[in-house]
Scaffold this active site. Structure first.
Site, PDB file in Angstrom:
ATOM      1  N   TYR A   1       0.858  -1.184   0.000  1.00 31.20           N
ATOM      2  CA  TYR A   1       0.000   0.000   0.000  1.00 31.20           C
ATOM      3  C   TYR A   1       0.893   1.232   0.000  1.00 31.20           C
ATOM      4  O   TYR A   1       1.884   1.300   0.728  1.00 31.20           O
ATOM      5  CB  TYR A   1      -0.883   0.025   1.253  1.00 31.20           C
ATOM      6  CG  TYR A   1      -1.707   1.285   1.357  1.00 31.20           C
ATOM      7  CD1 TYR A   1      -2.989   1.336   0.819  1.00 31.20           C
ATOM      8  CD2 TYR A   1      -1.191   2.435   1.961  1.00 31.20           C
ATOM      9  CE1 TYR A   1      -3.738   2.503   0.880  1.00 31.20           C
ATOM     10  CE2 TYR A   1      -1.935   3.604   2.020  1.00 31.20           C
ATOM     11  CZ  TYR A   1      -3.209   3.624   1.489  1.00 31.20           C
ATOM     12  OH  TYR A   1      -3.940   4.780   1.544  1.00 31.20           O
TER      13      TYR A   1
ATOM     14  N   GLU B   1      -3.494   7.587  -4.230  1.00 31.80           N
ATOM     15  CA  GLU B   1      -3.436   6.292  -3.547  1.00 31.80           C
ATOM     16  C   GLU B   1      -3.135   5.175  -4.541  1.00 31.80           C
ATOM     17  O   GLU B   1      -3.814   5.046  -5.563  1.00 31.80           O
ATOM     18  CB  GLU B   1      -4.766   6.009  -2.848  1.00 31.80           C
ATOM     19  CG  GLU B   1      -4.718   4.765  -1.965  1.00 31.80           C
ATOM     20  CD  GLU B   1      -6.058   4.487  -1.298  1.00 31.80           C
ATOM     21  OE1 GLU B   1      -7.068   4.319  -2.014  1.00 31.80           O
ATOM     22  OE2 GLU B   1      -6.095   4.439  -0.058  1.00 31.80           O
TER      23      GLU B   1
END
Ligand code: GDP
Ligand code: MN
Length: 389
Positions: free
Chosen positions: A109, A197
């Site tokens: 992530y 993101e």
């Protein structure tokens, strides 16, 4: 402003950031043509909606033939995807992204966002890729590493090392991570992003660090200097009432509750929403008509609120500073005459020309409940909405 994954990946590519090859598709024929063009042994069919969690909802399919691309495209286009980010109503799929499949070794992530506390861009990385990061933060916060970039120096080699260390990358992969964070930061600043993101950021089986998913939000106040970004806007993904509000310079955000709010000033609007919640109901929207709103703007604001079928009552809370209470009262009356009033309306006025404003409303013959202060107003609208339910 948000954009689709395929658009976000195109933006990242402008900065030399590695992403898989892919082609956007608007029809089943497009999808088949794209898959043929990519000619990759494994193809991924990805629904393009402004929400994450598509994988778990069946919106991301890894397939191995053109026929399978065709059948997945048929299934997805026009369907409604309900993910944990769309809300129960889901989002209709109108676009697909056809991408060459990647052989994944590890999923990470990574995100960058504006940290308002430090006034800097912060990076957040975790070895727990492909998962809901909020859940990781809750269950295993030690698996999340975050640091901010000093705008005076920009990305330094130690930031790259920090990321490589957090993701346990060595050798060439560590170098790729360092280069990646520098490019992501450059893209973030150049395009005035508010959030970027990449979930997951992956290491492929052949040792490449690539962005397998990408989500970008741009700072609305900077859009005037990015016509290329504005061109990426997909209005079908946005709330119609919010689009209408932006045409009239109204700050409006649609919410899920049933009390429509018309307030002047963002702080007062927030306080109004809070006090509605305090008395046990939920606001249907945030709406700031602004300091010097004209009668026309008040009318437009009123129309937007009443157009929401969830609105079971309206609370108007105005502190007349620059805005005069009599102008507000005239706007409200004009709006009610134009669109009608089918739900209870509570009005709390204070400030400049308040007596005149109250008088205008009292003499209008409209069924309006007058309130003396914020507390009184909230209690009255909550009571009215409950009595009506
Ligand atoms: P999201 O669910 O909306 O966040 O969509 P993503 O683009 O993140 O895709 C969801 C998941 O699908 C990823 O976490 C991967 O596990 C998987 N996935 C996506 N693309 C590929 C691919 O090219 N190859 C493989 N093997 N899996 C993929
Ligand atoms: Mn994702």
């Amino acid at each position: 402003m948000n954009i689709h994954e395929y658009q976000a990946k195109a933006v990242l590519r402008e900065f030399g950031i590695p992403t898989p090859r892919g082609i956007a598709a608007f029809s089943v024929e497009d999808a088949v043509k794209a898959a043929r063009e990519l000619a990759s042994p494994v193809t991924v069919v990805k629904a393009q909606i402004h929400a994450g969690g598509r994988g778990k909802a069946g919106g991301v399919k890894v397939v191995k033939s053109i026929e399978a691309v065709e059948s997945e495209a048929k299934r997805l286009l026009g369907s409604t995807l309900v993910t944990h980010q769309t809300g129960p109503r889901g989002k209709e799929v109108h676009r697909l992204y056809i991408e060459e499949g990647s052989a994944i070794d590890k999923e990470f992530y990574l995100s960058a966002l504006v940290d308002r506390g430090t006034g800097r861009v912060s990076f957040v990385v975790s070895t727990e890729g492909g998962m809901d990061i909020e859940q990781v933060a809750k269950d295993t916060p030690e698996k999340i590493v975050s640091f901010s970039i000093d705008p005076a120096t920009g990305v330094m080699p130690h930031h790259g090392r920090r990321i490589a260390q957090a993701l346990q990358l060595k050798g060439d992969l560590a170098k790729q991570a360092e280069a990646l964070v520098a490019k992501l930061y450059q893209a973030f600043l150049a395009k005035d992003m508010s959030m970027l993101e990449v979930n997951p950021l992956v290491v492929t089986k052949d040792g490449k660090l690539i962005c397998l998913d990408a989500k970008i939000s741009f700072e609305g106040n900077s859009l005037y200097r990015h016509p290329d970004v504005v061109a990426l806007r997909d209005l079908t993904e946005e709330d119609e009432k919010e689009i209408e509000a932006s045409k009239h310079d109204l700050s409006y955000v649609a919410l899920d509750g049933n009390i429509g709010c018309m307030v002047n000033g963002a702080g007062l609007a927030m306080a109004t929403m809070d006090i509605i919640k305090l008395y046990g109901e939920e606001p249907a929207n945030f709406l700031d008509v602004g300091g010097g709103a004209s009668k026309e703007r008040v009318t437009e604001a009123f129309k937007i609120i009443t157009a929401d079928p969830n609105v079971k009552g309206i609370l108007i809370n105005i502190f007349g500073g620059i805005m005069r209470c009599d102008v507000l009262a005239e706007g409200v009356i004009a709006a009610v005459k134009e669109v009608g009033l089918k739900v209870p309306l509570v009005v709390r006025l204070e400030g400049t020309n308040v007596e005149r404003g109250k008088q205008i409303i009292a003499e209008s013959g409209l069924d309006v409940v007058s309130a003396d202060d914020l507390d009184d107003a909230a209690q009255k609208i909550v009571k009215a909405v409950r009595g009506n339910a």
